[in-house]
Write a protein that holds these residues in place. Structure first.
Motif, PDB file in Angstrom:
ATOM      1  N   LEU A   1      -7.549   4.520   2.307  1.00 20.31           N
ATOM      2  CA  LEU A   1      -6.722   3.682   1.596  1.00 20.31           C
ATOM      3  C   LEU A   1      -5.738   2.755   2.274  1.00 20.31           C
ATOM      4  O   LEU A   1      -5.576   1.531   2.272  1.00 20.31           O
ATOM      5  CB  LEU A   1      -6.353   4.091   0.200  1.00 20.31           C
ATOM      6  N   LEU A   2      -4.627   3.712   2.685  1.00 17.77           N
ATOM      7  CA  LEU A   2      -3.686   3.056   3.545  1.00 17.77           C
ATOM      8  C   LEU A   2      -4.036   2.001   4.585  1.00 17.77           C
ATOM      9  O   LEU A   2      -3.331   1.086   4.879  1.00 17.77           O
ATOM     10  CB  LEU A   2      -2.504   4.141   3.933  1.00 17.77           C
ATOM     11  N   ALA A   3      -5.147   2.472   5.396  1.00 17.73           N
ATOM     12  CA  ALA A   3      -5.617   1.874   6.326  1.00 17.73           C
ATOM     13  C   ALA A   3      -6.306   0.318   6.038  1.00 17.73           C
ATOM     14  O   ALA A   3      -6.681  -0.346   6.743  1.00 17.73           O
ATOM     15  CB  ALA A   3      -6.610   2.519   7.237  1.00 17.73           C
ATOM     16  N   GLY A   4      -6.504   0.048   4.644  1.00 14.36           N
ATOM     17  CA  GLY A   4      -7.170  -0.750   4.127  1.00 14.36           C
ATOM     18  C   GLY A   4      -8.486  -0.804   3.737  1.00 14.36           C
ATOM     19  O   GLY A   4      -9.223  -1.794   3.477  1.00 14.36           O
ATOM     20  N   ASN A   5      -9.091   0.527   3.737  1.00 14.13           N
ATOM     21  CA  ASN A   5     -10.462   0.778   3.074  1.00 14.13           C
ATOM     22  C   ASN A   5     -10.527   0.800   1.678  1.00 14.13           C
ATOM     23  O   ASN A   5      -9.596   0.979   1.000  1.00 14.13           O
ATOM     24  CB  ASN A   5     -10.938   1.938   3.831  1.00 14.13           C
ATOM     25  N   ALA A   6     -11.938   0.667   1.075  1.00 14.51           N
ATOM     26  CA  ALA A   6     -12.228   1.321  -0.046  1.00 14.51           C
ATOM     27  C   ALA A   6     -12.940   2.430  -0.062  1.00 14.51           C
ATOM     28  O   ALA A   6     -13.363   3.105   1.042  1.00 14.51           O
ATOM     29  CB  ALA A   6     -13.008   0.300  -0.739  1.00 14.51           C
ATOM     30  N   VAL A   7     -12.953   3.253  -0.981  1.00 17.46           N
ATOM     31  CA  VAL A   7     -13.706   4.722  -0.776  1.00 17.46           C
ATOM     32  C   VAL A   7     -14.581   4.698  -1.877  1.00 17.46           C
ATOM     33  O   VAL A   7     -14.676   4.450  -3.256  1.00 17.46           O
ATOM     34  CB  VAL A   7     -12.718   5.687  -1.075  1.00 17.46           C
TER      35      VAL A   7
ATOM     36  N   ARG B   1       0.956  -1.324   0.087  1.00 16.31           N
ATOM     37  CA  ARG B   1      -0.102   0.064   0.214  1.00 16.31           C
ATOM     38  C   ARG B   1       0.736   1.324   0.096  1.00 16.31           C
ATOM     39  O   ARG B   1       0.773   2.299  -0.810  1.00 16.31           O
ATOM     40  CB  ARG B   1      -1.046  -0.089   1.210  1.00 16.31           C
ATOM     41  N   SER B   2       1.882   1.297   0.744  1.00 19.74           N
ATOM     42  CA  SER B   2       2.929   2.247   0.812  1.00 19.74           C
ATOM     43  C   SER B   2       3.553   2.477  -0.505  1.00 19.74           C
ATOM     44  O   SER B   2       3.744   3.928  -0.902  1.00 19.74           O
ATOM     45  CB  SER B   2       4.062   2.017   2.119  1.00 19.74           C
ATOM     46  N   ALA B   3       3.877   1.589  -1.094  1.00 21.09           N
ATOM     47  CA  ALA B   3       4.527   1.731  -2.262  1.00 21.09           C
ATOM     48  C   ALA B   3       3.839   2.446  -3.384  1.00 21.09           C
ATOM     49  O   ALA B   3       4.207   3.359  -4.203  1.00 21.09           O
ATOM     50  CB  ALA B   3       5.109   0.446  -2.992  1.00 21.09           C
TER      51      ALA B   3
END
Length: 540
Positions: free
Chosen positions: A195-201, A94-96
């Protein structure tokens, strides 16, 4: 105030000319293929479209497809499906993607800025703030992902025998409802930590600036985020907003206080969380020991950045008696030296308001204040010669509580100036009203100014700066007190709002009940003695 002619340099997303002899303000238009590529990111099958025009000249930009309730439902179905697999990816992956977005935004900033200026009418230097802020936010959360999201050990009730860990679990699908005033950064920045926390938007940008938000969504996909992870819908806030609130696991809203209250009510009905950044009537204090040149320069940016259409901009200016006349001479002179223009070029100090509605509010506030006795020190009139929604940067003196611009948010290039003699009185006046978003203090005594800041009811306070120091320091939380909102963006609070904290405790050897034939009474005595021992040992 000097004015520049409405021209355009063109660029990779523009085509032209389009009969400039008959319409010199519409010398360029967005390429149809470019618009089609952006609107393809929308979940919108209703067949209805809404025209979008540039506030620079009134020239048409696009016809934006509109979403139905079924489209919103489909957006959530896609987002939930994508979120299930995304939540299983590593923080490194995710960070990449975040860091790739950082580079993409900087590489494509000319394209981004062009589109922002076309859609919002703001000066190019204020549009530049948007890709800059997105890049800052993406890099910050990418570099601090483990700090915010890694499982953490906590104290167990029995030392050595109770192991406790706290996980950060994504909420699921986050609904983001964003405004028009910063159409690129507000459309995406609040969603990056989600997003980074693993959610969708599922995002609903403002109808006036859909294209900038769609470009943001397109860049997310190009950076490597799964396409369905970020869904975009379009339509009236009164229809699409409740449809999102009715399906999301969390809501992030930026906009007016009145609408924010309705959002909060909808979230309360479903017992879901929300964060709200709402209105402000932000004060700036110039103390007697302030550097007047620095304060005057800051006051111009504080009042007139993005034509005052900035939640954290200043609308009330309190100046110490001892320096009032000298400061005002500098402030008025700097304001009158500003360059206004409807162009895509660098060099303008202020651009246009966004719409006729916004122009009507600004005009009413100024005309009503003058009719009731306020004095215009500079500005005070619309400039249709520059563009349909231009209004001059305006400084008012003698504003009283019976005037609309005294307490109501203008959200335009208008500031009211007041004298003060006692600093405690200045703080009390700064705290008047229902808002509490941002404030600024100018003083050469930083220690004194920081001590004063603790008494100002605002979520952010800038010392010797208008708003940039807090807004750009993304490790620090940013948000409002009182009627200016709930929750915070940026920093740990800005990402933890999108997670549920989950405690997991592992117990070894003993149980929390009598053991080995011990009676209940004996068990109670042992536990009581244990509590007293833990206190003597200094344990929490």
């Amino acid at each position: 105030m000097s004015a520049s002619n409405p021209t355009s340099a063109g660029g990779p997303l523009l085509e032209g000319p389009h009969d400039p002899e008959h319409d010199p303000t519409a010398a360029y238009a967005l390429e149809p293929e470019y618009v089609a590529a952006l609107t393809a990111r929308l979940v919108a099958t209703s067949g209805r479209t809404v025209p979008v025009r540039s506030p620079l000249s009134g020239a048409p930009l696009a016809h934006v497809p509109q979403s139905s309730d079924e489209d919103v439902e489909e957006a959530f179905v896609r987002a939930r499906r994508a979120q299930e697999s995304w939540a299983r990816t590593s923080l490194e992956e995710r960070s990449a993607a975040m860091l790739r977005l950082h580079d993409l935004v900087l590489d494509r900033q000319d394209e981004i800025i062009d589109l922002i200026v076309w859609e919002s009418g703001k000066a190019r230097k204020h549009a530049f703030d948007e890709p800059l802020h997105v890049a800052l936010t993406a890099r910050y959360y990418a570099r601090t992902a483990h700090e915010h999201l890694d499982t953490r050990r906590r104290l167990g009730v029995v030392p050595g025998l109770t192991r406790v860990e706290v996980n950060r679990v994504p909420k699921g699908v986050v609904g983001i409802i964003s405004p028009w005033n910063y159409p690129f950064t507000m459309a995406i920045c609040d969603g990056l930590p989600a997003l980074l926390a693993g959610n969708a938007v599922v995002a609903k940008p403002d109808a006036q600036t859909m294209l900038s938000a769609l470009l943001a969504a397109k860049l997310l996909e190009e950076a490597g985020f799964p396409r369905d992870l970020w869904q975009v819908v379009a339509g009236p806030g009164s229809a699409v907003g409740p449809a999102i609130i009715g399906r999301a696991d969390y809501i992030c809203f930026t906009g007016s206080t009145a609408t924010g209250k309705r959002v909060a009510q909808g979230c309360a009905e479903r017992l879901i969380g929300c964060s709200l950044e709402l209105g402000g009537k932000n004060p700036m204090l110039v103390l007697r020991d302030a550097n007047l040149e620095k304060a005057a320069e800051g006051a111009v940016r504080a009042s007139f950045s993005n034509a005052g259409q900035l939640c954290v901009s200043m609308e009330r200016l309190f100046v110490a008696d001892q320096v009032y006349d000298r400061f005002m001479e500098r402030f008025v002179a700097r304001t009158e030296a500003m360059t206004l223009g409807a162009t895509l070029e660098w060099g303008n100090d202020m651009g246009s308001l966004i719409s006729q509605e916004q122009l009507d509010v600004v005009t009413h506030h100024v005309e009503e204040a003058v009719a009731k006795g306020a004095r215009v020190l500079t500005g005070g009139r619309a400039r249709p010669d520059l563009g349909p929604y231009f209004f001059e940067p305006t400084i008012l003196e003698g504003v009283t509580p019976d005037m609309a611009c005294f307490k109501d948010e203008t959200f335009g290039p208008v500031i009211s100036v007041y004298r003060f003699h006692d600093e405690s009185d200045a703080v009390a006046r700064a705290n008047e009203g229902e808002f509490g978003l941002n404030a600024a203090i100018y003083s050469q005594d930083g220690t004194r100014a920081r001590a004063m800041a603790r008494h100002i009811k605002a979520g952010t306070v800038n010392i010797n700066e208008a708003f940039g120091a807090t807004f750009a320091s993304v490790d620090a939380p940013m948000g409002g007190m009182r009627q200016s909102g709930l929750g915070r963006r940026q920093g740990s609070e800005g990402i933890h709002r999108y997670t549920e904290s989950q405690s997991v405790a592992t117990q070894r050897l003993i149980r929390f009940a009598p053991m080995l034939g011990m009676s209940d009474a004996a068990y109670a005595k042992v536990m009581t003695a244990n509590l007293r021992l833990m206190k003597k040992l200094g344990r929490a």
